[in-house]
Design an enzyme around this catalytic site. Structure first.
Site, PDB file in Angstrom:
ATOM      1  N   SER A  48      47.368  34.711  37.180  1.00 49.72           N
ATOM      2  CA  SER A  48      47.084  35.642  36.095  1.00 49.72           C
ATOM      3  C   SER A  48      46.491  36.973  36.568  1.00 49.72           C
ATOM      4  CB  SER A  48      46.089  34.997  35.132  1.00 49.72           C
ATOM      5  OG  SER A  48      44.862  34.758  35.818  1.00 49.72           O
ATOM      6  N   LYS A  67      39.596  42.863  38.066  1.00 53.62           N
ATOM      7  CA  LYS A  67      40.291  42.158  36.976  1.00 53.62           C
ATOM      8  C   LYS A  67      39.431  42.195  35.721  1.00 53.62           C
ATOM      9  CE  LYS A  67      42.566  37.625  36.245  1.00 53.62           C
ATOM     10  NZ  LYS A  67      42.766  36.280  36.850  1.00 53.62           N
ATOM     11  N   SER A  82      45.684  31.771  40.536  1.00 52.63           N
ATOM     12  CA  SER A  82      45.819  33.068  39.863  1.00 52.63           C
ATOM     13  C   SER A  82      45.674  34.283  40.770  1.00 52.63           C
ATOM     14  CB  SER A  82      44.809  33.178  38.726  1.00 52.63           C
ATOM     15  OG  SER A  82      45.295  32.528  37.588  1.00 52.63           O
TER      16      SER A  82
END
Lengths: 526, 557
Positions: A171, A76, A195
């Site tokens: 996210s 990420k 997330s």
């Protein structure tokens, strides 16, 4: 080969069925083919190929570094990667190239993993859709699955299928999509309020949030330091356990990691669940829960019960206060953590040179999106001297009560809690953006954020497809630092439910057309 | 002979023994009227009366001043409080900056054990209660030399609390009237230093140096138990000596290792405390005393003229000798304190609570640190007074200068001379020479052994004291020669030949019959002339007392 699990492909590498370079190239080509998913912000092709080359040399010498040697992974874009741009999907950090690796990234690289690239997210991980970053939204690979498309064909005719794509959740949507679309075998996400688990559920992959303190946060660009945990996204529970075994342990650079040594582990295959006690928290049965998820949840409970496990209803009485407390604590820490982005040392800096203060203001206005600025504003409000006791301190006290709820339940003999991960399956982007980020986050984090407040380990495991042929995941919550026990139960469950593999073959063959159709749509978004 | 104190009249030092006006003798913190009327900002600190209140005119009430201090001492450690960067005052700008110091996103603080030990030791030396559990907080404000936008400090639960600091000040006009006062130590907290901003007004830009960013600081908060600049300066000086003795800080004010903020208010005794102002960044002891005394006078004048005191931050303009409001601190700051989430509570142990099997690298044992505490300045001074019969102010003087005590002790070890003699020579002659040439003790051209030898010569009356002064001057100028060599070269040894002296005296009497007559007439001063003549004839090598004896004997025979 790409459809295999990490463990399978690791075995194939060891047996020489495939070489690291070959594997790397296949993933790279798939990343290119699935570019329209917008899963990656940066594809580190050169780095990955070079790593593959070195991995290949090791294999030839018989000096493999372990299970991860030669395995393509994605990270990420809020983990610092030395020499590779790390943006947090924000204008503030566009062009920022960290000089160091996050500890978790370093650990993956030390094991010989190949870093395919940095995955998309909501700006600074603030969101639950992976829709609010400067690089545009991430598209759920299931939007293009054979399963979903065939179902939609039956229902609606003539409608433009491709404009109605689904969100990944967030996210860590980029990481979930990357794993789901077979462009890598494992990906790092981050999990502050759900997330990692939320997009895992929406994308039909396993999403693990380890116990707070088990995995180093050093190098993870923080959202909420007291809740952030690096998350692991994989295609099966065993793979998550492998990655966790590598990442877990004390880091001298993160004082909040546990001191006790963590031994590497392999998950046992549970055959008997009769000694297990599964708790079903009654507060999680909310009116907003979709009927499909609800029925799958009870089906799962029945499955455990029918196999001899004790399944009991339990109460976590402070659950309903969790979201609002999370909001206060999260925004307060955000206000604090974001203070460093002033344009001086790194990142975006505006052109204004009237005064230092004017420069700060303009830099931060230009650098942050509305969501980030809104959280900074509310956080600073809560931290004001006159508000601190009424908001921050109260929220902390309630946080303790929430954590105590879990302790009480586990002390009463419950081994693992079983809950939904999300309210429903993934929704189309057009529907998702009808509500603002804050409303969405509050809704979507409902089953996940209390776990972060308490620092517990939790994992979302895909269970079945909905009537729309979209994945639905359930969440298991374990005792603090009993991540292994948690994963053992999750593995048993995974084996029983036999979640179907995403069918993307059509997409792979036909991606060029989608690509063209999508181009305009993504440009129009900011 | 000058008193030893007059030798210390270099700026920045004299305050410690400066006289105190009569008033404050009546009680700490409640100054009454002063008999002195120094104009503010004019007189030097030493001349200014300690008493800060103005003499009340008839029908007017007295003023009392209340002074509290916040002292920031840079911890003497190899690396910074939360990062591995080196600490070095003189390094090129931005050469000692870790990723954490520059607040790169994702970096986390890791507490430096040495800094914690320094805080505990300082706390113990100041009789503080050491908190077994303390916490770290973030204090937020935007400033260019604060990269993270917040400073990590200990606002809620500091590492040490409730201590005291004893210091001495002189009262009255005589140096020897020293009294010990005590100021409460509210707390000691660990915190990060900021970087440095250099404002280039010409090019209207600000340059940032982050070398200092993240260096460990001890913030020592002194209770408002002081009543004037003199007391504050003496308390700071004592703290400085303690820190230096402990080795927890070099505490050099000129290098910014010790910085003082003063909180000052005035009120009428018996009434509630007045509104206070804060005077920031006082970087020398002299300016500290000056600034506080100025600020007290300013507040009194302001109030007497019907004005109001604003709760504001001021800085001291050392050129003008007055305090002025600080522009950028005008608005009230809300620091939005918040717990530092990346640092777990700091736990300390004692020998009773030490967890069994704990890794000694991971735990700090307060009792162990207590055992390691060196002798504190107060004890050293008491010992000097006891051991050498020294005046208390002499013991202060010996500790006041870096290395002076050691020099003194080395001389004592090697000489047979009386300790009083040694004290006098070290504090008058030796220190005087150092001051004159602005040298540190370590830079002295005269070694302790040389001085010891010189004092031995003096002690066995091989030379006169005036010859000794001469030898000392020679030693200072030309290194490498021993005092004995000097004495031989310059023929400075006293005449040991009694017969020769007898003859010289006799011939002198014969040559000056008029003087002899004067003496015999009863003019007692006349003999001094004869003594002087004999001394001159011996080139100063005869002891005047001996000459006098001989002459008197010859005259009366």
């Amino acid at each position: 080969m790409l459809g295999r699990t990490l463990r399978e492909v690791s075995a194939a590498l060891k047996q020489g069925q495939v070489s690291p370079t070959e594997l790397c190239q296949r993933c790279l080509s798939l990343i290119k083919k699935t570019k329209f998913l917008n899963a990656y912000i940066t594809v580190s092709e050169e780095v990955a190929l070079k790593q593959a080359e070195e991995s290949e040399k090791r294999y030839k010498k018989g000096l493999s570094l372990g299970d991860l040697d030669g395995i393509p992974v994605a990270v990420k874009d809020n983990f610092s990667t030395a020499g590779i741009e790390t943006t947090c999907a924000s204008n503030m950090l566009k062009g920022y190239v960290p000089p160091y690796n996050a500890t978790v990234v370093q650990k993956l690289l030390d094991q010989g993993a190949l870093l395919m690239g940095k995955t998309n997210l909501d700006e600074f991980a603030m969101g639950s859709g992976s829709t609010d970053g400067i690089f545009g939204p991430v598209k759920n690979p299931w939007s293009y699955s054979k399963q979903y498309r065939e179902k939609r064909k039956q229902k609606s005719h003539g409608e433009n299928e491709d404009s109605d794509w689904l969100i990944t959740g967030g996210s860590s949507g980029g990481s979930a999509a990357a794993v789901s679309a077979f462009t890598c075998f494992a990906a790092l996400g981050s999990d502050t309020g759900g997330s990692t688990r939320n997009p895992a559920a929406h994308c039909g992959v396993v999403g693990l949030k380890p116990s707070y303190g088990l995995v180093s946060r050093h190098g993870l660009i923080p959202l909420v330091n007291s809740m952030d945990v690096p998350g692991i996204l994989t295609r099966c529970v065993d793979d998550a356990a492998i990655v966790l075994g590598i990442l877990a342990g004390h880091d001298p650079k993160d004082s909040t990691t546990i001191q006790d040594p963590v031994k590497p582990f392999t998950l046992p295959s549970l055959t008997d669940v009769s000694k297990l006690c599964i708790g079903i928290p009654k507060e999680y049965l909310t009116p907003e829960l979709s009927s499909e998820v609800r029925s799958l949840w009870s089906k799962a409970a029945n499955l455990f019960e029918s196999e001899g496990a004790k399944v009991i209803e339990v109460s976590l009485p402070h659950t309903s206060y969790s979201i609002v407390c999370y909001h206060v604590l999260c925004t307060s820490e955000v206000a604090s953590n974001m203070a460093r982005f002033d344009g001086l040392e790194y990142g975006h800096r505006c052109d204004t040179d009237v005064s230092t203060e004017a420069m700060y203001a303009a830099t931060r206005r230009e650098g942050f999106n509305d969501v980030v600025r809104e959280r900074i504003l509310s956080g600073n409000f809560f931290l004001l001297k006159e508000n601190y006791e009424n908001y921050f301190v109260k929220a902390q006290k309630v946080r303790r009560l929430i954590a105590r709820d879990f302790v009480n339940v586990f002390n009463s003999g419950v081994d693992v809690l079983l809950t939904p991960t999300t309210l429903s399956e993934a929704v189309p982007h057009t529907e998702f953006i009808r509500e603002d980020n804050r409303t969405r986050s509050a809704q979507d984090d409902i089953f996940t954020q209390a776990v972060n407040m308490a620092g517990l380990p939790a994992v979302s495991v895909p269970m079945a497809l909905s009537s729309q042929r979209l994945p639905i995941g359930l969440q298991f919550i374990g005792r603090a630092f009993c991540d292994q026990q948690l994963l053992t139960v999750a593995k048993w469950f995974e084996k029983r439910v036999q979640f179907p593999v995403i069918q993307l073959q059509e997409l792979m063959d036909d991606c060029s057309s989608i690509f063209e159709n999508e181009k305009l749509a993504s440009v129009s978004l900011k | 002979m000058a008193t030893p104190m007059l030798r210390w009249c270099c700026p920045g030092r004299r305050w410690i023994f400066a006289g105190i006006g009569g008033g404050s003798r009546h009680g700490r913190g409640v100054p009454t009227g002063s008999t002195s009327s120094g104009k503010k900002g004019q007189s030097s600190v030493a001349q200014q009366p300690l008493i800060t209140a103005q003499k009340p005119r008839k029908g007017e009430r007295e003023w009392a001043a209340v002074v509290g201090l916040e002292i920031h001492a840079q911890i003497a450690s190899n690396s910074k409080l939360f990062s591995g960067s080196q600490v070095d005052f003189a390094a090129p700008p931005n050469s000692l900056v870790s990723f954490f110091d520059a607040s790169l996103p994702g970096t986390l603080p890791v507490l430096n054990r040495r800094c914690v030990e320094a805080a505990v030791m300082t706390g113990l030396a100041l009789d503080c209660h050491i908190n077994r559990k303390s916490l770290f907080d973030r204090k937020h404000y935007f400033y260019a030399d604060l990269p993270a936008g917040y400073q990590i400090t200990q606002q809620r639960l500091p590492i040490a609390v409730n201590g005291s600091l004893a210091y001495s000040v002189c009262v009255g006009k005589r140096w020897s009237q020293m009294v010990t006062r005590t100021v409460g130590v509210k707390q000691i907290q660990l915190e990060q230093d900021s970087g440095k901003s250099l404002h280039d007004n010409l090019r209207s830009q600000t340059l940032i140096d982050l070398n200092r960013a993240g260096v460990g600081l001890l913030e020592v908060v002194l209770e408002p138990d002081m009543s004037c600049g003199e007391e504050a300066a003496a308390a700071v000086r004592e703290l400085q000596l303690i820190l230096q003795a402990l080795g927890t800080s070099q505490a050099n004010m000129a290098e910014g290792q010790l910085r003082v903020d003063a909180n000052i208010s005035v009120h009428h005794p018996g009434e509630p405390l007045g509104v206070r102002t804060e005077v920031k960044n006082l970087n020398s002891a002299r300016f500290l005393a000056k600034a506080i005394d100025y600020e007290i006078q300013r507040q009194i004048s302001e109030l007497e003229n019907g004005g109001k005191i604003l709760n504001e931050t001021r800085s001291f303009d050392y050129k003008l000798g007055c305090t002025v409001p600080m522009r950028d601190k005008e608005g009230k700051q809300d620091y939005r304190f918040m717990p530092e989430p990346n640092l777990p509570p700091l736990l300390l142990y004692d020998s009773g609570s030490l967890p069994t099997g704990a890794d000694p690298q991971q735990v700090i044992d307060i009792d162990q640190l207590r055992e390691r505490l060196p002798e504190l300045p107060r004890v050293t001074r008491e010992k000097l007074v006891r051991q050498y019969g020294m005046l208390p102010e002499h013991s202060f003087a010996l500790l006041n200068e870096v290395g002076l005590l050691e020099f003194f002790q080395n001389v004592i070890k090697e000489t047979r001379a009386e300790p009083k003699k040694v004290t006098s020579w070290v504090l008058n002659t030796f220190l005087g020479f150092l001051k004159q040439q602005n040298l540190a003790v370590s830079e002295s051209p005269v070694t302790p052994s040389a001085l010891a030898e010189l004092l031995d010569l003096l002690d066995r009356k091989a030379i006169s004291s005036s010859a000794a002064k001469q030898v000392f001057e020679e030693l200072w100028r030309s290194k490498g020669k021993t005092p004995a060599q000097m004495v031989a070269e310059k023929k400075l040894e006293l005449m040991q030949d009694a017969e020769a002296l007898e003859q010289l005296c006799r011939s002198m009497l014969e040559a000056h019959p008029q003087v002899v007559t004067d003496v015999k007439k009863g003019n007692p001063r006349a003999i001094n002339k004869l003594i002087g003549l004999v001394r001159r004839a011996t080139l100063g090598r005869a002891d005047p007392t001996v000459i006098k004896e001989v002459l008197e004997r010859q005259l009366s025979s």
